[in-house]
Scaffold this motif. Structure first.
Motif, short mmCIF file in Angstrom:
data_model
loop_
_atom_site.label_atom_id
_atom_site.label_comp_id
_atom_site.label_asym_id
_atom_site.label_seq_id
_atom_site.Cartn_x
_atom_site.Cartn_y
_atom_site.Cartn_z
N ALA A 11 0.83 -1.20 0.00
CA ALA A 11 0.00 0.00 0.00
C ALA A 11 0.87 1.25 0.00
N ALA A 12 2.05 1.15 0.62
CA ALA A 12 2.94 2.31 0.71
C ALA A 12 3.53 2.67 -0.65
N GLU A 48 0.45 -8.20 -7.80
CA GLU A 48 -0.96 -7.80 -7.73
C GLU A 48 -1.50 -7.59 -9.15
N SER A 49 -2.78 -7.79 -9.33
CA SER A 49 -3.38 -7.60 -10.66
C SER A 49 -3.43 -6.11 -10.98
N ILE A 50 -3.35 -5.80 -12.25
CA ILE A 50 -3.41 -4.41 -12.69
C ILE A 50 -4.76 -3.80 -12.35
N GLU A 51 -5.82 -4.62 -12.39
CA GLU A 51 -7.16 -4.13 -12.07
C GLU A 51 -7.27 -3.71 -10.61
N GLU A 52 -6.77 -4.56 -9.70
CA GLU A 52 -6.84 -4.24 -8.27
C GLU A 52 -5.99 -3.03 -7.94
N PHE A 53 -4.79 -3.00 -8.47
CA PHE A 53 -3.88 -1.91 -8.17
C PHE A 53 -4.40 -0.59 -8.71
N THR A 99 -2.85 3.74 -15.79
CA THR A 99 -1.79 3.08 -15.03
C THR A 99 -0.94 2.23 -15.96
N VAL A 100 0.38 2.36 -15.83
CA VAL A 100 1.32 1.60 -16.65
C VAL A 100 2.31 0.89 -15.74
N ALA A 101 2.34 -0.44 -15.82
CA ALA A 101 3.29 -1.24 -15.05
C ALA A 101 4.34 -1.78 -16.02
N VAL A 102 5.52 -1.21 -15.99
CA VAL A 102 6.53 -1.44 -17.03
C VAL A 102 7.02 -2.88 -17.06
N GLU A 103 7.49 -3.40 -15.94
CA GLU A 103 8.07 -4.75 -15.92
C GLU A 103 7.03 -5.83 -16.19
N ASP A 104 5.79 -5.53 -15.85
CA ASP A 104 4.70 -6.50 -16.08
C ASP A 104 4.13 -6.40 -17.49
N HIS A 105 4.50 -5.35 -18.22
CA HIS A 105 3.97 -5.12 -19.57
C HIS A 105 2.44 -5.04 -19.55
N LEU A 129 -1.11 -2.42 -18.67
CA LEU A 129 -1.63 -1.08 -18.45
C LEU A 129 -3.14 -1.14 -18.31
N ARG A 130 -3.69 -0.08 -17.75
CA ARG A 130 -5.14 -0.02 -17.58
C ARG A 130 -5.63 1.42 -17.58
N ILE A 131 -6.81 1.61 -18.15
CA ILE A 131 -7.52 2.88 -18.05
C ILE A 131 -8.67 2.68 -17.07
N GLU A 132 -8.61 3.35 -15.94
CA GLU A 132 -9.66 3.24 -14.90
C GLU A 132 -10.57 4.45 -15.03
N VAL A 133 -11.88 4.20 -15.08
CA VAL A 133 -12.84 5.26 -15.37
C VAL A 133 -13.81 5.45 -14.20
#
Length: 253
Positions: free
Chosen positions: A22-23, A73-78, A100-106, A108-112
């Motif tokens: 969380a931090a 963690e899943s991109i959706e949860e994060f 959100t873009v997670a580089v090492e995990d390749h 991304l997500r658009i949260e609306v």
């Protein structure tokens, strides 16, 4: 007793891991939170100013968050957790968006936010990801992919609203065009006079100096700005209390 101890220790480790994770979500201080450092500094500055202007003029808050890793963690949860913590959008409008873009995990997500789900639908988010962002990411150009995505997200989320930007450069360019036109008119008049006087060949020797000095004088105090150079009032950026319900789309590259 040993089994109970193991269970307790496992539970404590799980809780500790959750606290540590969380931090990793920082406090929101700017529209672009590039903790993975994948956006060049000039573009980052432009995007921050642009998204500030979008927020101030339309109420729609769009933020970008890049991280190195999701740590399992899943991109959706994060993404949801981050959007809710930052409370993007206005309290009663819920008009926030998070890329959100997670580089090492390749991933991304658009949260609306709730209030934008009618405009920025799951389908449109998926199209933006597939057509505007991931092709650039696959080429290793994170900066351009994020710029493409942000511009399309803003266009859809604001229903095509025009964002007022600094028009000073346009005025300067128009003034420069007028100066150039006047300069050429004077130049042609001089050429005609010199032709009639029969001394044009000598004058041609000075043409390089004429053009050199002309460029220097017209450029004095004039700096070129990209069409993507955005300016805002400089107000601080913080969430307005918006809420999210899982609308949006995820992708990978």
């Amino acid at each position: 007793m040993n089994s109970v101890k193991k269970i307790v220790l496992s539970a404590l480790a799980f809780v500790a891991a959750g606290v540590v994770f969380a931090a990793t979500i920082p406090e929101l201080t700017a529209p672009v939170m590039d903790t993975a450092n994948i956006i060049d500094n000039a573009t980052k500055s432009d995007l921050n100013a642009y998204l500030m202007a979008v927020s101030e003029q339309t109420g729609v808050q769009v933020a970008v968050f890049t991280i190195s890793s999701l740590d399992g963690e899943s991109i959706e949860e994060f993404s949801m957790k981050t959007a809710e913590k930052w409370q993007l959008g206005q309290a009663k409008e819920d008009n926030g968006v998070l890329l959100t873009v997670a580089v090492e995990d390749h991933k991304l997500r658009i949260e609306v936010g709730y209030g934008l789900e009618g405009l920025l639908t799951d389908t449109k988010c998926g199209i933006i990801i597939r057509n505007a962002i991931t092709p650039q990411f696959q080429d290793g150009d994170f900066t351009q992919g994020i710029v493409n995505g942000v511009l399309q997200i803003v266009s859809v989320a604001t229903d095509g609203a025009e964002i007022a930007t600094d028009l000073q450069q346009v005025d300067e360019d128009e003034g420069l065009d007028d100066e150039v036109s006047a300069g050429w008119l004077a130049f042609l008049i001089i050429v005609i006079i010199l032709v009639r006087a029969g001394i044009l060949p000598i004058f041609l020797l000075f043409l390089p100096f004429k053009f050199a000095s002309g460029h220097s004088s017209s450029g004095g105090g004039h700096s070129y700005h990209s069409s993507h150079s955005f300016h805002s009032s400089g107000h601080s950026f913080h969430g307005g209390g918006g809420h999210f319900g899982g609308g949006g789309a995820s992708g990978r590259w």
